[in-house]
Design a protein around this motif. Sequence first.
Motif, PDB file in Angstrom:
ATOM      1  N   ILE A 132       0.831  -1.201   0.000  1.00  0.00           N
ATOM      2  CA  ILE A 132       0.000   0.000   0.000  1.00  0.00           C
ATOM      3  C   ILE A 132       0.868   1.254   0.000  1.00  0.00           C
ATOM      4  N   ALA A 133       1.967   1.226   0.753  1.00  0.00           N
ATOM      5  CA  ALA A 133       2.862   2.380   0.830  1.00  0.00           C
ATOM      6  C   ALA A 133       3.459   2.696  -0.544  1.00  0.00           C
ATOM      7  N   ILE A 134       3.859   1.663  -1.275  1.00  0.00           N
ATOM      8  CA  ILE A 134       4.430   1.866  -2.610  1.00  0.00           C
ATOM      9  C   ILE A 134       3.391   2.483  -3.538  1.00  0.00           C
ATOM     10  N   LEU A 135       2.168   1.954  -3.486  1.00  0.00           N
ATOM     11  CA  LEU A 135       1.104   2.467  -4.351  1.00  0.00           C
ATOM     12  C   LEU A 135       0.723   3.894  -3.985  1.00  0.00           C
ATOM     13  N   GLU A 136       0.691   4.204  -2.695  1.00  0.00           N
ATOM     14  CA  GLU A 136       0.342   5.552  -2.253  1.00  0.00           C
ATOM     15  C   GLU A 136       1.291   6.591  -2.838  1.00  0.00           C
ATOM     16  N   VAL A 137       2.592   6.305  -2.778  1.00  0.00           N
ATOM     17  CA  VAL A 137       3.592   7.231  -3.314  1.00  0.00           C
ATOM     18  C   VAL A 137       3.392   7.420  -4.823  1.00  0.00           C
ATOM     19  N   GLN A 138       3.141   6.316  -5.527  1.00  0.00           N
ATOM     20  CA  GLN A 138       2.997   6.394  -6.980  1.00  0.00           C
ATOM     21  C   GLN A 138       1.702   7.084  -7.388  1.00  0.00           C
ATOM     22  N   ILE A 139       0.634   6.877  -6.632  1.00  0.00           N
ATOM     23  CA  ILE A 139      -0.642   7.531  -6.947  1.00  0.00           C
ATOM     24  C   ILE A 139      -0.502   9.042  -6.883  1.00  0.00           C
ATOM     25  N   ARG A 140       0.092   9.556  -5.817  1.00  0.00           N
ATOM     26  CA  ARG A 140       0.202  11.011  -5.692  1.00  0.00           C
ATOM     27  C   ARG A 140       1.126  11.589  -6.756  1.00  0.00           C
ATOM     28  N   ALA A 141       2.166  10.848  -7.153  1.00  0.00           N
ATOM     29  CA  ALA A 141       3.078  11.330  -8.191  1.00  0.00           C
ATOM     30  C   ALA A 141       2.393  11.358  -9.555  1.00  0.00           C
ATOM     31  N   ASP A 171       0.801  24.205 -14.562  1.00  0.00           N
ATOM     32  CA  ASP A 171       0.845  24.996 -13.328  1.00  0.00           C
ATOM     33  C   ASP A 171       1.264  24.114 -12.157  1.00  0.00           C
ATOM     34  N   PRO A 172       2.494  24.266 -11.673  1.00  0.00           N
ATOM     35  CA  PRO A 172       2.948  23.475 -10.522  1.00  0.00           C
ATOM     36  C   PRO A 172       2.149  23.764  -9.251  1.00  0.00           C
ATOM     37  N   PHE A 173       1.411  24.896  -9.259  1.00  0.00           N
ATOM     38  CA  PHE A 173       0.604  25.271  -8.097  1.00  0.00           C
ATOM     39  C   PHE A 173      -0.891  25.078  -8.378  1.00  0.00           C
ATOM     40  N   TRP A 174      -1.228  24.054  -9.138  1.00  0.00           N
ATOM     41  CA  TRP A 174      -2.626  23.799  -9.489  1.00  0.00           C
ATOM     42  C   TRP A 174      -3.504  23.607  -8.266  1.00  0.00           C
ATOM     43  N   HIS A 175      -2.905  23.169  -7.164  1.00  0.00           N
ATOM     44  CA  HIS A 175      -3.664  22.939  -5.934  1.00  0.00           C
ATOM     45  C   HIS A 175      -4.083  24.241  -5.263  1.00  0.00           C
ATOM     46  N   PRO A 200       4.418  25.137  -1.101  1.00  0.00           N
ATOM     47  CA  PRO A 200       5.262  24.819  -2.254  1.00  0.00           C
ATOM     48  C   PRO A 200       4.460  24.160  -3.381  1.00  0.00           C
ATOM     49  N   PRO A 201       5.091  23.880  -4.519  1.00  0.00           N
ATOM     50  CA  PRO A 201       4.430  23.116  -5.584  1.00  0.00           C
ATOM     51  C   PRO A 201       3.905  21.784  -5.041  1.00  0.00           C
ATOM     52  N   PHE A 202       2.948  21.218  -5.754  1.00  0.00           N
ATOM     53  CA  PHE A 202       2.311  19.995  -5.247  1.00  0.00           C
ATOM     54  C   PHE A 202       3.319  18.873  -5.074  1.00  0.00           C
ATOM     55  N   TRP A 203       4.297  18.799  -5.972  1.00  0.00           N
ATOM     56  CA  TRP A 203       5.262  17.692  -5.860  1.00  0.00           C
ATOM     57  C   TRP A 203       6.090  17.775  -4.583  1.00  0.00           C
ATOM     58  N   VAL A 204       6.092  18.961  -3.947  1.00  0.00           N
ATOM     59  CA  VAL A 204       6.790  19.117  -2.663  1.00  0.00           C
ATOM     60  C   VAL A 204       5.819  18.891  -1.510  1.00  0.00           C
ATOM     61  N   ILE A 205       4.694  19.595  -1.517  1.00  0.00           N
ATOM     62  CA  ILE A 205       3.741  19.501  -0.401  1.00  0.00           C
ATOM     63  C   ILE A 205       3.173  18.087  -0.274  1.00  0.00           C
ATOM     64  N   SER A 206       3.122  17.356  -1.402  1.00  0.00           N
ATOM     65  CA  SER A 206       2.566  15.996  -1.348  1.00  0.00           C
ATOM     66  C   SER A 206       3.401  15.066  -0.471  1.00  0.00           C
ATOM     67  N   GLU A 207       4.658  15.428  -0.239  1.00  0.00           N
ATOM     68  CA  GLU A 207       5.532  14.592   0.591  1.00  0.00           C
ATOM     69  C   GLU A 207       5.074  14.539   2.045  1.00  0.00           C
ATOM     70  N   ILE A 208       4.269  15.519   2.465  1.00  0.00           N
ATOM     71  CA  ILE A 208       3.820  15.502   3.860  1.00  0.00           C
ATOM     72  C   ILE A 208       2.298  15.316   3.972  1.00  0.00           C
ATOM     73  N   LEU A 209       1.629  15.079   2.845  1.00  0.00           N
ATOM     74  CA  LEU A 209       0.191  14.872   2.898  1.00  0.00           C
ATOM     75  C   LEU A 209      -0.140  13.505   3.498  1.00  0.00           C
ATOM     76  N   THR A 210      -1.184  13.457   4.299  1.00  0.00           N
ATOM     77  CA  THR A 210      -1.716  12.169   4.734  1.00  0.00           C
ATOM     78  C   THR A 210      -2.482  11.567   3.566  1.00  0.00           C
ATOM     79  N   ILE A 211      -2.779  10.294   3.638  1.00  0.00           N
ATOM     80  CA  ILE A 211      -3.522   9.673   2.545  1.00  0.00           C
ATOM     81  C   ILE A 211      -4.958  10.228   2.490  1.00  0.00           C
TER      82      ILE A 211
END
Length: 359
Positions: free
Chosen positions: A134-143, A155-159, A209-220
């Motif tokens: 699940i951990a592997i899939l979670e990382v890949q889903i957000r990416a 737009d890196p700031f689409w969020h 930050p851009p989503f690719w950065v902030i996603s590193e600390i997002l909960t599922i």
Amino acid sequence: MGFLFSTSKQKISLTFEYSFLIKKTYSYVPFLADWSQQLKWKQFYKNYPSLKEHTKPYKKPSELVQKLISEGVDIEDKEFAEKIIYCHNYFRLKAYFIPFMNADGTFKPNTNFESIYNLYLADQRIRDFLFPLIAILEVQIRAVIDNEITASTNDPFWHLDPSNFISYEEIKKVLDKAGSRFRTGKQEFVKHHLERYYTSKSFDFKQIPPFWVISEILTIEQLQTFATKIDSNKFSSAGSNQLNNCAIQFGFNSYNALTTNIKCIRDLRNICAHHSRLWNKNLAAPNAVIKNLKFKPPKDQHNRLYSHLVMLKIMCKKRGIDDGIKDFFTSLISSHQIFQEQYQSMGFPDSWEQDPFWS
């Protein structure tokens, strides 16, 4: 005399002084505080007439072992049973009593504590096995979601763009929580961003930050909110939808199927992370998975563990992840009599391991 004041500051001061006076009065006149509590309890009883006070006393592990023996459970090693109850919580273990009990709540003949504990450990093995997948899939889903949306919007700031969502109020709540966590983070990438950058996309979230950065600390849960609140209409063009590319990367045809299954992954992940019972638990039914099977579970069992294993298999196969699901559960079921007797409680159909899907 305070009520003659007319300015806002004076009213605020009066309100503060009045509240302070009331608190001080309660501290000097205890019966007023007691009277206030009595009124609160009276209202509580009125609002919740069906509730009763919890009065069950604490019982030592030795007492609970004796209770189980008196109820018909065979316990050869009492000291061992006491240690297990002490370390694992009797309340947790009770969930594993159910397969060994009759409809009237009594234990079946020849039930022993070792069998109950072995079921408990087997369920723990299931959680320990699934969590890394699940951990592997979670990382890949957000990416994947970020790559597709960023490529589509450029737009890196689409969020931070409300027009991308059907309910930005919920997104703002996530950004508030994630932003607070980000600003207090000790990771090097957090310090690097905060010391160097801001964005003019949003004043309220200027240091998000851009989503690719902030996603590193997002909960599922937060990831799921972003995924489900995206306005899919904005990504539709000429009869196709850019968001479907996210789903295709995980073996599904539609973005809706992916977001439904992200919720299933979230629930499964949280059960594993919080060490809850899983093997025969009622779960939400995944989307677009049963159609892949030759041997299908009964319709009322689509919300059990097996359908989630099928979902994970579909996603892992598409992503090239060696899942080992079939071998693990073939071995687990064959080595536990309770699973052989109650495999359908996990949603497994007859002859499941012979299904070409698992080849």
